[in-house]
Design an enzyme around this catalytic site. Sequence first.
Site, PDB file in Angstrom:
ATOM      1  N   ASN A  12     -24.051  19.196  27.902  1.00  0.00           N
ATOM      2  CA  ASN A  12     -25.190  18.578  27.201  1.00  0.00           C
ATOM      3  C   ASN A  12     -24.724  17.241  26.631  1.00  0.00           C
ATOM      4  OD1 ASN A  12     -27.297  17.883  25.530  1.00  0.00           O
ATOM      5  ND2 ASN A  12     -26.970  19.543  24.057  1.00  0.00           N
ATOM      6  N   LYS A  14     -26.415  14.994  25.230  1.00  0.00           N
ATOM      7  CA  LYS A  14     -27.200  14.531  24.069  1.00  0.00           C
ATOM      8  C   LYS A  14     -27.573  13.059  24.286  1.00  0.00           C
ATOM      9  CE  LYS A  14     -24.982  18.095  21.410  1.00  0.00           C
ATOM     10  NZ  LYS A  14     -24.539  18.620  20.140  1.00  0.00           N
ATOM     11  N   HIS A 104     -32.843  23.340  21.569  1.00  0.00           N
ATOM     12  CA  HIS A 104     -31.521  23.052  21.008  1.00  0.00           C
ATOM     13  C   HIS A 104     -31.663  22.935  19.485  1.00  0.00           C
ATOM     14  CE1 HIS A 104     -27.876  20.935  19.942  1.00  0.00           C
ATOM     15  NE2 HIS A 104     -27.363  21.436  21.047  1.00  0.00           N
ATOM     16  N   GLU A 106     -30.643  20.891  17.461  1.00  0.00           N
ATOM     17  CA  GLU A 106     -30.983  19.537  16.985  1.00  0.00           C
ATOM     18  C   GLU A 106     -32.485  19.267  17.118  1.00  0.00           C
ATOM     19  OE1 GLU A 106     -28.032  17.549  19.344  1.00  0.00           O
ATOM     20  OE2 GLU A 106     -26.487  18.550  18.155  1.00  0.00           O
ATOM     21  N   GLU A 174     -25.847  29.463  20.513  1.00  0.00           N
ATOM     22  CA  GLU A 174     -25.124  28.375  19.870  1.00  0.00           C
ATOM     23  C   GLU A 174     -25.242  28.504  18.355  1.00  0.00           C
ATOM     24  OE1 GLU A 174     -24.591  24.800  22.609  1.00  0.00           O
ATOM     25  OE2 GLU A 174     -26.499  24.534  21.614  1.00  0.00           O
ATOM     26  N   GLY A 180     -20.485  20.923  17.086  1.00  0.00           N
ATOM     27  CA  GLY A 180     -19.905  19.644  16.676  1.00  0.00           C
ATOM     28  C   GLY A 180     -18.981  19.750  15.470  1.00  0.00           C
ATOM     29  N   SER A 220     -18.499  23.789  19.926  1.00  0.00           N
ATOM     30  CA  SER A 220     -17.090  23.402  19.890  1.00  0.00           C
ATOM     31  C   SER A 220     -16.263  24.042  21.005  1.00  0.00           C
ATOM     32  CB  SER A 220     -16.484  23.697  18.501  1.00  0.00           C
ATOM     33  OG  SER A 220     -17.149  22.929  17.509  1.00  0.00           O
TER      34      SER A 220
HETATM   35  P1  PGA Z   1     -20.466  20.803  20.769  1.00  0.00           P
HETATM   36  O1  PGA Z   1     -22.055  20.899  21.008  1.00  0.00           O
HETATM   37  O2  PGA Z   1     -19.807  21.317  22.019  1.00  0.00           O
HETATM   38  O3  PGA Z   1     -20.206  19.337  20.537  1.00  0.00           O
HETATM   39  O4  PGA Z   1     -20.149  21.649  19.588  1.00  0.00           O
HETATM   40  C1  PGA Z   1     -22.638  21.971  21.682  1.00  0.00           C
HETATM   41  C2  PGA Z   1     -24.116  21.745  21.807  1.00  0.00           C
HETATM   42  O5  PGA Z   1     -24.723  21.192  20.876  1.00  0.00           O
HETATM   43  O6  PGA Z   1     -24.743  22.098  22.834  1.00  0.00           O
END
Ligand code: PGA
Length: 262
Positions: A12, A14, A104, A106, A174, A180, A220
Site C-alpha cells: 500500500n 498510500k 483502511h 486512514e 491491521e 507506521g 509495521s
Molecule cells: P505500515 O502500514 O506497514 O507502514 O505500518 C501498513 C498499512 O497502513 O497498510
Amino acid sequence: MVAKRVPLIAGNWKMNLDHLQSIAFVQKLAWSLKDARFDYAGAEVAIFPPFTDLRSVQTLISADKLELKFGGQDLSAHDSGAYTGEISGAFLKALDCSYVIIGHSERRQYHHETDEELAAKVAAAIRHGVVPVLCVGETAEDLEQHGPSAVPVAQLRAGLAGVEAGADIVVAYEPVWAIGSGQAATPEQAEQVAAALRATLVELIGHEAADATRILYGGSVKAANIAGFMRQPNVDGALVGGASLDLAEFSSIAQFQKHVGT
Ligand code: PGA
C-alpha cells in the site's frame, strides 16, 4: 479440509510516488523478483499506487507481461454520476485492477468513513468484479477496552453486511496501533485475531469461501518480521505500508518463503 490459499503480499503506497516514479519502481521490483527466480505460483505480489499512477502501471505490466497484480486504494460506492472527486469501480476494472483496498484505518479516521459506507463500497467492488481488500483493526483504546478481536470482528460483520455466501474477498487485519509505528503485533496476536475473523467469515460467507479467503496482517511489517506472521495458520499474507516503498525491503518481504524455514 483447509483450502490451499495462495499468499498475497500487498504494498500500500498510500500517497507516495507519482506516475513516473511508479514506472521505475515497478520495473525494478519485477527485475529484482526475476533475479531471485521468484515463483509467482507460490505467492501473489500486488501493489496499490495512487489513482494517478494506475494507467502507467497497467500499461507497463501489460506491455512487459509482468506477473505483478495491482489495485486502487479506495473506490466510490456509486457507479457513475455527479460525485466530484470519486472513482468508480468500473474505472478500476477497466484498468485491470485485481483488487481495491476498502476501509483502511486512514480513511476511517481522516475521512470519517463509516461501516455503512464501507459496506456499500465492498458491494460496489464486487459488482464491478474487483476483489475488495477490507481493512479492519482496533485502536490502542479499543484494545484496552474491548480486548483484541471484538472491534475487528464487528467491523468485518458490518463491512460484509449484504455480501452473499461464496463472495471472493480479502480481509486485512491491521491494528491501528501497529500502523507506521514500528511496533508490529506479535505473530501470536495476529493469529488470534485472524482466527476470530475466519470463524466470523464462516458465518458470513460460508465454510468453503471462508476457507479460501486470504486474511492479511498489516502494521509495521518488514523483511525481518514477515516470516513469523507467515508461519501462522490463519495469516495468508501482509498489507505493507512504509516498507513497500523500499524496493529491496519489499522484494525481500515478497520472498518470505526464503525466511520462513529459518
Ligand atoms: P505500515 O502500514 O506497514 O507502514 O505500518 C501498513 C498499512 O497502513 O497498510
